[in-house]
Scaffold this active site. Sequence first.
Site, PDB file in Angstrom:
ATOM      1  CB  ALA A 192      -1.222  -0.433   1.254  1.00  9.82           C
ATOM      2  CE  LYS A 193       5.563   3.957   0.068  1.00 11.24           C
ATOM      3  NZ  LYS A 193       6.418   4.065   0.382  1.00 11.24           N
ATOM      4  N   GLY A 194       0.096   5.824  -0.168  1.00 11.97           N
ATOM      5  CA  GLY A 194      -0.630   7.131   0.192  1.00 11.97           C
ATOM      6  C   GLY A 194       0.222   8.208   0.217  1.00 11.97           C
TER       7      GLY A 194
END
Length: 253
Positions: free
Chosen positions: A234-236
């Site tokens: 995941a990444k933001g």
Amino acid sequence: RSVMEAKISHEVGLYLSAAVKFVYAFFPKEQYAPEYMSVHKLLERDPASQRKLEALYKLCMRELLSTDRIFDLLHRHLDLAPLFFEDFRAIAMGKSPPAFNTQLEAAIDKSCTDQQDRQILKMFLTFNESILLTNFFKAETPGAFAFRLDPAVVLKGRPSSMYPDVPFGIFLVSGRNFLGFHVRFRDVARGGVRLVLSRDETAHERNLATLFDECYNLALTQQMKNKDIPEGGAKGVILPDANFVAKKSKKKN
């Protein structure tokens, strides 16, 4: 401007502010440059050259679509804005199942003659269709509006060369002074958050044009790194407004 002139409600204005960011991020600009996809595929064994081609392509596509153009188009077809919002409200409040509104599609076709203008306006219907969860209608106005989007709807028909895997979840967060995305490839996933700073307006436009793609690629890379552990990748990413750095510098001085 339309809110200040009382042509649309404040609530409709807030919806449009977030929806325009969606339209800008997910409009399928590659359809207007089919040669790009052919060359991109030829370079699939040369990732460095592919990245250079992608950067050049995104710079050229800025002329095709901008947030100013989307807002101008809405202003010229302002009668459609409340209809878009009511469709969004019905889906977000659970009164209607998520679906592409064919009646509004017909209204767009009747109102617009330009094919690209039609496609831009229909992206608002895609935004509504993609809504799985939002805090937009909370009793207390939140500090930012968050939308969980259906990846199958958002990336439908997009080239696998650009988005090889469909994520588990896509989140869009629209604040007064920032835009953010979060992408995850499993329900349980982990990864960091990247703050993207822009030193000037030109850099901000470039960062805005590539923000979702950056988030997607970072999350996909994390997914590959996590292939041997239970948690997915995941990444933001968070992009403050162009004047964020300038304001920060003034405070220091």
